[in-house]
Design an enzyme around this catalytic site. Sequence first.
Site, mmCIF file in Angstrom:
data_model
loop_
_atom_site.group_PDB
_atom_site.id
_atom_site.type_symbol
_atom_site.label_atom_id
_atom_site.label_comp_id
_atom_site.label_asym_id
_atom_site.label_seq_id
_atom_site.Cartn_x
_atom_site.Cartn_y
_atom_site.Cartn_z
ATOM 1 N N VAL B 48 -17.433 83.995 -130.361
ATOM 2 C CA VAL B 48 -17.801 84.627 -131.455
ATOM 3 C C VAL B 48 -16.635 84.291 -132.729
ATOM 4 O O VAL B 48 -15.943 83.767 -132.377
ATOM 5 C CB VAL B 48 -17.953 86.054 -131.427
ATOM 6 N N THR B 49 -17.068 84.421 -133.737
ATOM 7 C CA THR B 49 -16.299 84.318 -135.124
ATOM 8 C C THR B 49 -15.556 82.791 -134.706
ATOM 9 O O THR B 49 -14.431 82.617 -134.581
ATOM 10 C CB THR B 49 -15.247 85.263 -135.220
#
Lengths: 221, 271
Positions: B48-49
């Site tokens: 993620v991110t």
Amino acid sequence: MALRGDWMYENNGGTCVAIAGIDYCVVAADTRLSVGYSILTRDHSKICSLADKCVLASSGFQGDIRALHKHLSARHLLYQHQHNKQMSCPAMGQLLSNTLYYKRFFPYYAFNVLGGLDNEGKGCVYTYDAVGSYERVGYSAQGSGSTLIMPVLDNQLKSPSPLLLPARDAVTPLSETEAVDLVKDVFASATERDIYTGDKLEIVVINASGIKREYLELRKD
Amino acid sequence: MQNVEISIPTLNGWLLGYPVTYLFSNEKLKKATGVVSMQSLHIYKIYVTRYPYVTGTSVIAMKYKDGVIMASDTAGSYGSTLRYKSVERIKTVGDHTIIGASGEISDFQEIMRYLDELILYDKMWDDGNSLGPKEVHNYLNRIMYNRRNKFNPLYNSLVLGGVKNGQKYLGTVNMIGTHYEDDHLATGFGNHLARPILRSEWREDLTFEEAVKLIEKCLLVLLYRDRSSINKFQIAKITAEGTTIHPPYSLRTYWGFSHFQNPSKGAAGTW
């Protein structure tokens, strides 16, 4: 939490004010949308009409605000289908609080003022923090210019102490036009010193005859 | 599986950023795994991110007399390296919309797959209805905001323009779901450098020729001051008649200004 960095939120600024009178309620917000030192647009409404006698103004992160407004509108549509009537302002007040608290650990970055008429037709204002603490008051200011506006409202509209027994009405003694003029003044003043407030003021007046909207140009610098 | 101690990974740990597992002893194994599949469990790391890798710089767009005009350069930067020099960052979506993207190029290409599928499935109804710019914008607003809520954003700022039912439309959305409409828009550096020009010179009744002139003025400023921009631009327009994305072309530059040639001249105290 580890993954929740600065990037999750953005402060788009803006100021919301609401004033309750004996038979009316004024809800107002500016229409500037900014981030940092940049203005994204000068004409973005922060006000959402949720029911016939219930209007919500929010500032903070635009993405969250729009999601919140859409959610509440959808909940109100369901309410109408189930009960065949409009939700009252106190009921919407509680719903908004629950909706905000539901996301207590991943909050909506939204600062809300809910205005409208209660079941007796009296003006009512509910003021919130981002995680759902709320209180019924006679007037309130939220958002980036609230620190400039709230003391002026306190000075002009001093409401009876909430500690008094029996409880007094929190509604302001002003007439509708006086309240609208006061709102225009406090926004013009906040615009002078708060860079996140300006461009245009959207004023919504709720009374027995319905909802009226008017606009006032503010400083654009 | 009889004698091994088993740990069951959970999605509860996902939000915390570290794995949370429940450990069960052998005798409780049957009971614990009763509710889950007995097939062997594969655990994948959930990313993620992410950081953007190949990115596009500003997009600028504005309404004019009979539609919307949009422009960007064709660079795809790998950090500060100009890695790709002919990436088309403006595309059409259905019959009434054009989209321009800055930010991660691969995410934009993924977005185009979403949009093409959306348009295709909508077309298959064959009911004479079609998605306009407003609908596409609304769809993307929800996509972008949802992905940020999953801590897995699409790293873009998108600009959408179009004309439908005689109505001009111009809107934008960014990676965390902030979205708005305006008469003229710009992403990234364009917000700082192009929009002030647009704010002072834009008019509703601009002809296409005047609009191109104004857009080129903005692009030139960006070319001079945004180091990740290149002198290869695409201009797209959309009107009630249809969409045109022009082939890339260059602008005439002039580097002979005295302050470009000798920046420290007249600036006392610098070297």
